[in-house]
Write a protein that holds these residues in place. Sequence first.
Motif, PDB file in Angstrom:
ATOM      1  N   SER A 165      40.907  43.935  32.638  1.00  0.00           N
ATOM      2  CA  SER A 165      40.839  43.916  33.901  1.00  0.00           C
ATOM      3  C   SER A 165      40.551  42.558  34.358  1.00  0.00           C
ATOM      4  O   SER A 165      41.009  42.209  35.485  1.00  0.00           O
ATOM      5  CB  SER A 165      39.793  45.106  34.388  1.00  0.00           C
ATOM      6  OG  SER A 165      39.917  46.176  33.950  1.00  0.00           O
ATOM      7  N   LEU A 166      39.502  41.814  33.767  1.00  0.00           N
ATOM      8  CA  LEU A 166      39.224  40.647  34.560  1.00  0.00           C
ATOM      9  C   LEU A 166      40.550  39.756  34.275  1.00  0.00           C
ATOM     10  O   LEU A 166      40.710  38.782  35.042  1.00  0.00           O
ATOM     11  CB  LEU A 166      38.064  39.983  33.604  1.00  0.00           C
ATOM     12  CG  LEU A 166      37.743  38.594  34.095  1.00  0.00           C
ATOM     13  CD1 LEU A 166      37.375  38.429  35.535  1.00  0.00           C
ATOM     14  CD2 LEU A 166      36.482  38.073  33.130  1.00  0.00           C
ATOM     15  N   ILE A 169      42.797  40.256  37.175  1.00  0.00           N
ATOM     16  CA  ILE A 169      42.153  39.819  38.391  1.00  0.00           C
ATOM     17  C   ILE A 169      42.438  38.102  38.513  1.00  0.00           C
ATOM     18  O   ILE A 169      42.642  37.834  39.457  1.00  0.00           O
ATOM     19  CB  ILE A 169      40.902  40.133  38.512  1.00  0.00           C
ATOM     20  CG1 ILE A 169      40.707  41.888  38.740  1.00  0.00           C
ATOM     21  CG2 ILE A 169      40.316  39.535  39.709  1.00  0.00           C
ATOM     22  CD1 ILE A 169      41.134  42.359  40.017  1.00  0.00           C
ATOM     23  N   PHE A 792      39.466  39.007  46.097  1.00  0.00           N
ATOM     24  CA  PHE A 792      39.854  39.264  44.658  1.00  0.00           C
ATOM     25  C   PHE A 792      38.500  38.579  43.859  1.00  0.00           C
ATOM     26  O   PHE A 792      38.195  38.813  42.495  1.00  0.00           O
ATOM     27  CB  PHE A 792      40.901  39.042  43.946  1.00  0.00           C
ATOM     28  CG  PHE A 792      42.123  39.947  44.309  1.00  0.00           C
ATOM     29  CD1 PHE A 792      41.937  41.157  43.666  1.00  0.00           C
ATOM     30  CD2 PHE A 792      43.013  39.787  45.168  1.00  0.00           C
ATOM     31  CE1 PHE A 792      43.051  42.135  43.910  1.00  0.00           C
ATOM     32  CE2 PHE A 792      43.840  40.969  45.674  1.00  0.00           C
ATOM     33  CZ  PHE A 792      43.859  42.003  44.939  1.00  0.00           C
ATOM     34  N   ILE A 794      35.439  39.284  44.537  1.00  0.00           N
ATOM     35  CA  ILE A 794      34.680  40.428  44.172  1.00  0.00           C
ATOM     36  C   ILE A 794      34.600  41.131  42.976  1.00  0.00           C
ATOM     37  O   ILE A 794      33.837  41.096  42.172  1.00  0.00           O
ATOM     38  CB  ILE A 794      34.479  41.277  45.477  1.00  0.00           C
ATOM     39  CG1 ILE A 794      34.303  40.365  46.861  1.00  0.00           C
ATOM     40  CG2 ILE A 794      33.562  42.322  45.389  1.00  0.00           C
ATOM     41  CD1 ILE A 794      34.407  41.272  48.004  1.00  0.00           C
ATOM     42  N   PRO A 795      35.773  41.761  42.566  1.00  0.00           N
ATOM     43  CA  PRO A 795      36.004  42.384  41.411  1.00  0.00           C
ATOM     44  C   PRO A 795      35.867  41.240  40.219  1.00  0.00           C
ATOM     45  O   PRO A 795      35.454  41.529  39.164  1.00  0.00           O
ATOM     46  CB  PRO A 795      37.553  43.014  41.471  1.00  0.00           C
ATOM     47  CG  PRO A 795      38.062  42.412  42.569  1.00  0.00           C
ATOM     48  CD  PRO A 795      37.102  41.773  43.420  1.00  0.00           C
ATOM     49  N   SER A 796      36.192  40.002  40.522  1.00  0.00           N
ATOM     50  CA  SER A 796      36.264  38.926  39.546  1.00  0.00           C
ATOM     51  C   SER A 796      34.600  38.720  39.172  1.00  0.00           C
ATOM     52  O   SER A 796      34.342  38.735  37.950  1.00  0.00           O
ATOM     53  CB  SER A 796      36.731  37.601  39.973  1.00  0.00           C
ATOM     54  OG  SER A 796      36.680  36.581  38.847  1.00  0.00           O
ATOM     55  N   ILE A 798      32.225  41.009  39.464  1.00  0.00           N
ATOM     56  CA  ILE A 798      31.803  42.264  38.642  1.00  0.00           C
ATOM     57  C   ILE A 798      32.274  42.238  37.371  1.00  0.00           C
ATOM     58  O   ILE A 798      31.425  42.489  36.282  1.00  0.00           O
ATOM     59  CB  ILE A 798      32.244  43.415  39.500  1.00  0.00           C
ATOM     60  CG1 ILE A 798      31.647  43.459  40.854  1.00  0.00           C
ATOM     61  CG2 ILE A 798      31.698  44.565  38.722  1.00  0.00           C
ATOM     62  CD1 ILE A 798      31.967  44.518  41.889  1.00  0.00           C
ATOM     63  N   PHE A 799      33.513  42.056  37.153  1.00  0.00           N
ATOM     64  CA  PHE A 799      34.068  42.116  35.658  1.00  0.00           C
ATOM     65  C   PHE A 799      33.545  41.049  34.792  1.00  0.00           C
ATOM     66  O   PHE A 799      33.392  41.057  33.668  1.00  0.00           O
ATOM     67  CB  PHE A 799      35.702  42.177  35.725  1.00  0.00           C
ATOM     68  CG  PHE A 799      36.237  43.369  36.436  1.00  0.00           C
ATOM     69  CD1 PHE A 799      35.511  44.529  35.973  1.00  0.00           C
ATOM     70  CD2 PHE A 799      37.270  43.218  37.140  1.00  0.00           C
ATOM     71  CE1 PHE A 799      36.184  45.747  36.476  1.00  0.00           C
ATOM     72  CE2 PHE A 799      37.733  44.309  37.901  1.00  0.00           C
ATOM     73  CZ  PHE A 799      37.008  45.674  37.349  1.00  0.00           C
ATOM     74  N   LYS A 802      29.999  41.564  33.764  1.00  0.00           N
ATOM     75  CA  LYS A 802      29.885  42.806  32.832  1.00  0.00           C
ATOM     76  C   LYS A 802      30.374  42.337  31.306  1.00  0.00           C
ATOM     77  O   LYS A 802      29.954  42.515  30.525  1.00  0.00           O
ATOM     78  CB  LYS A 802      30.886  44.010  33.303  1.00  0.00           C
ATOM     79  CG  LYS A 802      30.169  44.421  34.543  1.00  0.00           C
ATOM     80  CD  LYS A 802      29.209  45.477  34.240  1.00  0.00           C
ATOM     81  CE  LYS A 802      28.751  46.543  35.264  1.00  0.00           C
ATOM     82  NZ  LYS A 802      27.354  47.157  34.879  1.00  0.00           N
TER      83      LYS A 802
END
Length: 837
Positions: A165-166, A169, A792, A794-796, A798-799, A802
């Motif tokens: 996922s990362l 992204i 993008f 933002i999801p970067s 988070i991932f 994590k």
Amino acid sequence: MHLCENMWRWPYSGAVGTMLLLLLGSSSAQDVSAQLSCPAVEVAQNITQPQYNCVLNKNTDVRTLVSFVHSFLYTVQPHPFPERLFLEIIKDPQQLQSNKELMTEILTYEVGFLVCIAIGILYIVLMPIIGFFVAFCRYCGKCGGNMYQKQTSSTNSLRRTLYFSLFAITIIILAGNICMFRSNEDLKNSVNQSPLQLNNALRDMHTFLVSVPQQVDNVVNESSRTVEKITRNLDDIGHQLGEKIQQRFRGTLDPALESVKLLHNESLTTRDQLDQLNSSLAQLQSSIDRTQANISVVRDRLTQMLSIPECKGCQNLTADMKKLTLNITISTASLHNFKSAVNEVIKADLLSEISEAEKFFNTIPEKVTNETESLVNSSKDQLSSIQKHLLPITRDLPLSALDDASKTIIQLQSNITTYFPEAEKLENIRWSVGLALCFVILLVVVCNILGLIVGLLGLSPKVDPTNRSMTSNCGGIFLMMSAGFSFLFSWLFMILVLVLFPLGGNMHTLICRPWNNGQLLQFIDTPGLFPNFELGSTFGLKRKLNLSHVYRECKKNQPLWTTFYLYELIDLESALNVSKYTAQIDKEFEKTSITLFSVNILSPDMIKKLVNTSSKATDFNTTAVTQQMDDILRINLNTTAEKVYNLSLQQPNDIKYGLQNESLKLRRIQTDIEMTIFPQVINLKSSIRNLQSSSEKINRTVGEVLRRAQVAQDFLNTNTTQIVKTESRRFLNCQLDYVNAYTKWAKTMFTQHVGLCVPVARVVDSVDTVVCVNTVESLNAFWFSLGWCLMFLIPSIIFSMKLAKYYRRMSYSDVFENHIVMNHIPRAQMKIPLGCG
């Protein structure tokens, strides 16, 4: 008329000068001019058009991204161009503060932008707050700050999911970052090239404005050249018209004159033949007389010997002695008659007889010149009037407005040159800032990529989280750095996006989009929008001139005549109507007559002499002379000599030797005849045959002369006046056709070729290219790419946060053991716990 008009398919560079161009043609025009006695000179096909250098350079590297931007902006602002709102604001700008309904309409129109701005503000506010709380929470050992990772059976699956996922992204952010670099560079190139493109477009516009008066002047000046050419034709009317009249006479007069000259030459040749024949006959007669004397001497001696009594049988040759003679006199009576007839023709001097006809033929150009002097002078006056009639065309055209526009163009070019260095400095600063922003985003991307690569290379899933390698730990740190940089810079960059988005977006939706679909030009054409600006009145037009109409026509490279409705200012039909002048020239022509004196090809006395010569040539008979020649060729003294010799054999010696001696003399005389007289006779027979052929030829030639002379004389008597009138009318019609063809050509030039205004459209297109296609689209591509990356991030964040815990070295360990019931399956007995990962 049509023949001369065809020559005007090759017009010259001007708008009113076509009379000369009719004289000036290419190959087909020259054929026509040859028929009409109008010399032709080569000219250009059309009026000279300026050479333009404007080339529009459009950015094409980010066209795919631009399509996304356009779609996004259309989603944000799907409403059409707000003409009414702009009209109200332009009429009273102060009402923006007091008119709430107007403000409500404006906000409603901009609602899409407002929503996006609200989202951007929310991003700007929340991102640093969230970043602060996350940092504080992690500092307190919460939100992943506790360096402990619980190990479960799904740890590896979750780690792989977060990894890919990362990775996806990061690729998306990298794509946006590449577009940022590209659009930032395109924006710089656009700004740097804008002055050059604008200057090129303005230079072409200036060239166009300058060329229009030149084209008009060239056409008007062409009329002067045309008049001068026609004037030269009129001055040379004797040569041009006279030669055409001569050509009409040549078909019948030349054959008659040539036949007379041929008869004269044949008469001289025949006289020479007759003289030579007479000389040969005299020489032959002299040879015959000399031979006759020799024969007489031999005959007398033989007669004396044959009379001696002792001569046995000599009386048998007495009769042969009487025949032994050559007394021939050649009769030449018919030759003398024929020679006298030939000499009579020669003495009459045929060449002097036809000199009057040749003089008549050769003096036609001079006669034409003398008798058309008044016509030429009056025609020149009318041609000068035609020139004066055409000159006001340039005065009626609004060329002064073009001069004013040309000065404005020069001033604009000067301003661009003056202010460009400052704009270039500012652009360099902007480009540097944009480049820095691109590298910051690239830094986040690099941290993500390094974290993904280094973390993956250093990770060992079976190793206890507290014992992870330094490489794995560095990968996790890189991911945390990516999240930290994102929290640190993203909200600041969003401020820039929030500034550029409404600026570039509204420029696209309110300027570029309506510009492309024509709504902006139609809006500018709104009556009263600019009170002091009226394009139609600038050019003196009665109607309103719309910019949209001008742009559409110039886009199709139409001439100024239709684009600016110049037919409302000038009645071209009336301005080019010169029929009254040509009618006056035609009237003067009707008053002029060219009279050619009558002439006789052959005088009656000469005709009588020729008839007499023909009669004697017909009566010329060479039969008697030829018969005499044949008689001479039959002479054979050897027979008599043989008889004398045979007789001598029967005689006593004294007589024998005497007879043999005389026999030998006869043989010698025969030999002399064969060697001297026979060749002369043979040559004479050949000369007589040639003379007989010459007499027949003269007879035929005389008949041909009489026939052709009669035909030519009848032609001159009946057709001279009509030929002169026809050729004179044709010559004048050719000159008048030049004028008529000129007016048609000039009308074509004015209405189809003068002032092809594509440079005007190119200026508009250049501004559109510089402002919208290159600058605005590059600017929009930049903020869109930056916004793309920021969203993008933002999801970067988070991932990456994590995923970092799966790579970083933990402070506390958590061992996961999966106890299972042992059985007899060997593979199951070999299964080990997953451990931490």
